[in-house]
Design a protein around this motif. Structure first.
Motif, PDB file in Angstrom:
ATOM      1  N   ILE A  49       0.857  -1.183   0.000  1.00  0.00           N
ATOM      2  CA  ILE A  49       0.000   0.000   0.000  1.00  0.00           C
ATOM      3  C   ILE A  49       0.892   1.231   0.000  1.00  0.00           C
ATOM      4  CG2 ILE A  49      -1.705   1.333   1.318  1.00  0.00           C
ATOM      5  CD1 ILE A  49      -2.701  -1.318   2.473  1.00  0.00           C
ATOM      6  N   GLY A  50       0.657   2.129  -0.947  1.00  0.00           N
ATOM      7  CA  GLY A  50       1.462   3.348  -1.012  1.00  0.00           C
ATOM      8  C   GLY A  50       0.943   4.439  -0.086  1.00  0.00           C
ATOM      9  N   ARG A  51      -0.387   4.622  -0.087  1.00  0.00           N
ATOM     10  CA  ARG A  51      -1.006   5.683   0.708  1.00  0.00           C
ATOM     11  C   ARG A  51      -2.342   5.203   1.265  1.00  0.00           C
ATOM     12  NH1 ARG A  51       3.334   7.221  -0.370  1.00  0.00           N
ATOM     13  NH2 ARG A  51       4.084   9.303  -0.980  1.00  0.00           N
ATOM     14  N   THR A  52      -2.734   5.778   2.391  1.00  0.00           N
ATOM     15  CA  THR A  52      -4.090   5.571   2.897  1.00  0.00           C
ATOM     16  C   THR A  52      -5.034   6.488   2.123  1.00  0.00           C
ATOM     17  OG1 THR A  52      -3.878   7.305   4.565  1.00  0.00           O
ATOM     18  CG2 THR A  52      -3.190   5.078   5.197  1.00  0.00           C
ATOM     19  N   ASN A  53      -6.325   6.330   2.362  1.00  0.00           N
ATOM     20  CA  ASN A  53      -7.298   7.194   1.684  1.00  0.00           C
ATOM     21  C   ASN A  53      -7.122   8.661   2.057  1.00  0.00           C
ATOM     22  OD1 ASN A  53      -8.511   5.109   0.297  1.00  0.00           O
ATOM     23  ND2 ASN A  53     -10.101   4.765   1.833  1.00  0.00           N
ATOM     24  N   SER A  54      -6.606   8.922   3.248  1.00  0.00           N
ATOM     25  CA  SER A  54      -6.397  10.309   3.678  1.00  0.00           C
ATOM     26  C   SER A  54      -5.077  10.876   3.149  1.00  0.00           C
ATOM     27  CB  SER A  54      -6.416  10.393   5.207  1.00  0.00           C
ATOM     28  OG  SER A  54      -5.294   9.724   5.765  1.00  0.00           O
ATOM     29  N   GLY A  55      -4.318  10.067   2.426  1.00  0.00           N
ATOM     30  CA  GLY A  55      -3.071  10.541   1.827  1.00  0.00           C
ATOM     31  C   GLY A  55      -1.823  10.287   2.646  1.00  0.00           C
ATOM     32  N   LYS A  56      -1.952   9.613   3.779  1.00  0.00           N
ATOM     33  CA  LYS A  56      -0.770   9.343   4.607  1.00  0.00           C
ATOM     34  C   LYS A  56       0.059   8.220   3.994  1.00  0.00           C
ATOM     35  CE  LYS A  56      -2.934  10.865   8.915  1.00  0.00           C
ATOM     36  NZ  LYS A  56      -3.420  10.459  10.257  1.00  0.00           N
ATOM     37  N   PRO A  57       1.399   8.371   3.996  1.00  0.00           N
ATOM     38  CA  PRO A  57       2.246   7.336   3.401  1.00  0.00           C
ATOM     39  C   PRO A  57       2.239   6.060   4.230  1.00  0.00           C
ATOM     40  CG  PRO A  57       3.598   9.001   4.479  1.00  0.00           C
ATOM     41  CD  PRO A  57       2.184   9.511   4.508  1.00  0.00           C
ATOM     42  N   VAL A  58       2.292   4.924   3.538  1.00  0.00           N
ATOM     43  CA  VAL A  58       2.443   3.617   4.193  1.00  0.00           C
ATOM     44  C   VAL A  58       3.767   3.007   3.733  1.00  0.00           C
ATOM     45  CG1 VAL A  58       1.457   1.324   4.529  1.00  0.00           C
ATOM     46  CG2 VAL A  58      -0.054   3.310   4.365  1.00  0.00           C
ATOM     47  N   LYS A  59       3.862   2.651   2.460  1.00  0.00           N
ATOM     48  CA  LYS A  59       5.141   2.249   1.879  1.00  0.00           C
ATOM     49  C   LYS A  59       5.724   3.486   1.215  1.00  0.00           C
ATOM     50  CE  LYS A  59       8.293  -0.816   0.637  1.00  0.00           C
ATOM     51  NZ  LYS A  59       9.113  -1.532   1.630  1.00  0.00           N
ATOM     52  N   ILE A  60       6.799   4.018   1.790  1.00  0.00           N
ATOM     53  CA  ILE A  60       7.363   5.299   1.322  1.00  0.00           C
ATOM     54  C   ILE A  60       7.699   5.249  -0.160  1.00  0.00           C
ATOM     55  CG2 ILE A  60       9.251   6.956   1.625  1.00  0.00           C
ATOM     56  CD1 ILE A  60       7.329   6.921   3.966  1.00  0.00           C
ATOM     57  N   THR A  61       8.251   4.117  -0.617  1.00  0.00           N
ATOM     58  CA  THR A  61       8.648   3.990  -2.017  1.00  0.00           C
ATOM     59  C   THR A  61       7.499   3.529  -2.910  1.00  0.00           C
ATOM     60  OG1 THR A  61       9.437   1.752  -1.570  1.00  0.00           O
ATOM     61  CG2 THR A  61      11.056   3.528  -1.446  1.00  0.00           C
ATOM     62  N   GLY A  62       6.323   3.337  -2.347  1.00  0.00           N
ATOM     63  CA  GLY A  62       5.176   2.898  -3.135  1.00  0.00           C
ATOM     64  C   GLY A  62       4.462   4.068  -3.790  1.00  0.00           C
ATOM     65  N   ALA A  63       3.810   3.799  -4.910  1.00  0.00           N
ATOM     66  CA  ALA A  63       3.080   4.833  -5.638  1.00  0.00           C
ATOM     67  C   ALA A  63       1.905   5.355  -4.810  1.00  0.00           C
ATOM     68  CB  ALA A  63       2.574   4.281  -6.964  1.00  0.00           C
ATOM     69  N   LYS A  64       1.619   6.645  -4.972  1.00  0.00           N
ATOM     70  CA  LYS A  64       0.496   7.239  -4.251  1.00  0.00           C
ATOM     71  C   LYS A  64      -0.838   6.603  -4.646  1.00  0.00           C
ATOM     72  CE  LYS A  64       2.715  11.766  -3.648  1.00  0.00           C
ATOM     73  NZ  LYS A  64       2.649  13.218  -3.950  1.00  0.00           N
ATOM     74  N   SER A  65      -0.893   6.059  -5.845  1.00  0.00           N
ATOM     75  CA  SER A  65      -2.137   5.443  -6.333  1.00  0.00           C
ATOM     76  C   SER A  65      -2.399   4.081  -5.706  1.00  0.00           C
ATOM     77  CB  SER A  65      -2.077   5.299  -7.855  1.00  0.00           C
ATOM     78  OG  SER A  65      -0.953   4.531  -8.250  1.00  0.00           O
ATOM     79  N   LEU A  66      -1.438   3.560  -4.948  1.00  0.00           N
ATOM     80  CA  LEU A  66      -1.598   2.241  -4.316  1.00  0.00           C
ATOM     81  C   LEU A  66      -2.412   2.362  -3.026  1.00  0.00           C
ATOM     82  CD1 LEU A  66       1.838   0.406  -4.663  1.00  0.00           C
ATOM     83  CD2 LEU A  66      -0.370  -0.486  -5.396  1.00  0.00           C
ATOM     84  N   THR A  67      -3.687   2.639  -3.174  1.00  0.00           N
ATOM     85  CA  THR A  67      -4.611   2.618  -2.043  1.00  0.00           C
ATOM     86  C   THR A  67      -5.337   1.273  -2.040  1.00  0.00           C
ATOM     87  OG1 THR A  67      -6.418   3.536  -3.356  1.00  0.00           O
ATOM     88  CG2 THR A  67      -4.968   5.111  -2.227  1.00  0.00           C
ATOM     89  N   ILE A  68      -5.967   0.948  -0.915  1.00  0.00           N
ATOM     90  CA  ILE A  68      -6.706  -0.314  -0.836  1.00  0.00           C
ATOM     91  C   ILE A  68      -7.737  -0.413  -1.961  1.00  0.00           C
ATOM     92  CG2 ILE A  68      -8.585  -1.374   0.466  1.00  0.00           C
ATOM     93  CD1 ILE A  68      -6.074  -2.503   1.355  1.00  0.00           C
ATOM     94  N   GLY A  69      -8.508   0.648  -2.162  1.00  0.00           N
ATOM     95  CA  GLY A  69      -9.541   0.622  -3.197  1.00  0.00           C
ATOM     96  C   GLY A  69      -8.982   0.392  -4.577  1.00  0.00           C
ATOM     97  N   ASN A  70      -7.894   1.103  -4.913  1.00  0.00           N
ATOM     98  CA  ASN A  70      -7.293   0.950  -6.236  1.00  0.00           C
ATOM     99  C   ASN A  70      -6.662  -0.423  -6.424  1.00  0.00           C
ATOM    100  OD1 ASN A  70      -8.042   3.529  -6.966  1.00  0.00           O
ATOM    101  ND2 ASN A  70      -6.054   4.451  -6.542  1.00  0.00           N
ATOM    102  N   ILE A  71      -6.061  -0.948  -5.366  1.00  0.00           N
ATOM    103  CA  ILE A  71      -5.464  -2.290  -5.447  1.00  0.00           C
ATOM    104  C   ILE A  71      -6.534  -3.332  -5.740  1.00  0.00           C
ATOM    105  CG2 ILE A  71      -4.371  -4.105  -4.082  1.00  0.00           C
ATOM    106  CD1 ILE A  71      -2.819  -1.831  -2.629  1.00  0.00           C
TER     107      ILE A  71
END
Length: 389
Positions: A12-34
């Motif tokens: 996961i790159g970011r949460t829905n609120s925009g907080k980083p999870v995997k720093i090197t992951g794409a911002k588009s990698l949210t749970i919904g998009n995955i």
């Protein structure tokens, strides 16, 4: 029994609120998009999302369940449309038995179990909101906790030069750090395959998994496996990893190791591939620091020439994004006609592909299916590539 497409390592790159999870992951990698990418574009049946220990991510999944978009299987896993999500966590171990940091994957059957695991982790790591964080317990203690919560434990990308079991963490044997009886499977990583890994005798007793380690949406399912199960649930996966009750991995699909970023030893400065592993300096720039490749590390670890004859086939597959001339517009055209990448790579007859895109691209897709493409080695963090000359 049915065959299911499975990729167990997606960040996961970011949460829905925009907080980083995997720093090197794409911002588009949210749970919904995955979830959407995995089922609508890739055609996967089961995915492992390995940052589900993050409290905000747990909250997002609970919201999807409350909204009726996701429902939990009684035998573990969360179902969204045509894909099952497994709740996973990637963690870094570096205890007194390690020679270097080691990444591992832990999967929990339910949100309730993952909440308990997250609370336990939060007292043993510095930042529970981020991916792949160091946990300040020993490897065996972590294994015991995972099993206490009915989880699955898998050492991750075990040969890569950085933060892996054989690449950095142990001198010779996994038993230096782990209890082998508490390991459910071994993840090979992008720069190795079954034949390479089976040069280590202690791995013959484990099922191998091949996963994408996706840091962006397009990288989902660049490596995966087909697994025979009754249903795509957590408990069915557990049975398959231990080859019980007719459940099993039918085939592993992955990059040819030549395409992996760490296949050959390279100069850490200019990325020149070092053919002479005894060299003291890079022939290209004179630098003396090297990144040891998976191929060369395995030559050090190798202790058998006898393969494990019970292995399923490992199919060297080139992802669509690696195919020369297959740009975004052409790829979208294929998706519009044939829906998912799994269908394009496995199921669509050659003559139907030729009705949609030009023959030269179809030729390469068919060569990729048959494992006949010429490849140039990768190394030092740089992918190999298809040789189109």
């Amino acid at each position: 029994m049915n065959n299911y497409y499975v990729d167990l390592h997606i960040h996961i790159g970011r949460t829905n609120s925009g907080k980083p999870v995997k720093i090197t992951g794409a911002k588009s990698l949210t749970i919904g998009n995955i979830l959407q990418e995995s089922t609508e574009i890739k055609g996967m049946d089961m995915i492992g999302v390995i940052d589900c220990h993050v409290p905000e991510v747990i909250g997002e999944l609970e919201t999807l369940i409350e909204m009726g978009e996701v429902y939990p299987y009684e035998e573990g896993g969360l179902r969204f449309k045509n894909v099952t999500l497994l709740l996973g966590s990637e963690l870094e171990i570096y205890d007194e038995n390690c020679k270097g940091p080691i990444h591992v994957l832990a999967f929990m059957p339910t949100i309730e179990k993952m909440k308990l695991f997250s609370a336990w982790l939060s007292e043993r790591m510095k930042n529970i909101t981020l991916s792949s964080q160091r946990i300040y317990v020993g490897g065996r203690e972590l294994q015991r906790k995972v099993k206490e919560l009915s989880g699955i434990f898998i050492p991750a990308h075990v040969f890569t030069p950085y933060k892996s079991m054989y690449g950095r963490g142990v001198k010779q044997s996994l038993t230096e750090v782990f209890d082998e009886d508490l390991i459910d499977a071994i993840e090979l990583g992008l720069s190795s395959n079954t034949n390479m890994a089976d040069q280590i005798k202690e791995l013959h007793s484990f099922t191998f998994v091949s996963n994408s380690d996706a840091h962006s949406l397009p990288k989902i399912a660049r490596e995966y496996q087909i697994i025979k199960m009754k249903e795509p649930t957590f408990e069915e996966l557990r049975l398959a990893l231990h080859q019980k009750a007719g459940r099993e991995v039918v085939a592993n699909y992955g990059l040819d190791p030549l395409l992996g970023k760490y296949h050959k030893t390279t100069c850490e400065k200019c990325l020149t591939i070092i053919e002479d592993v005894m060299a003291e300096a890079c022939p290209g720039c004179g630098h003396t620091g090297f990144v040891k490749g998976v191929f060369d590390r395995l030559q050090q670890l190798k202790d058998t020439d006898i393969p494990n004859s019970n292995r399923p086939p490992y199919v060297h597959q080139v992802p669509l994004e690696f195919i020369p001339g297959l740009g975004p517009k052409t790829l979208q055209k294929l998706r519009d006609y044939f829906k998912t990448e799994m269908a394009i790579l496995h199921e669509i007859p050659e003559e139907e592909l030729r009705r949609v895109v030009k023959g030269s691209i179809v030729d390469i897709i068919i060569q990729a299916r048959q494992g006949k493409l010429r490849l140039k080695s990768g190394g030092g963090g740089k992918y190999g590539k298809v040789d189109s000359e």
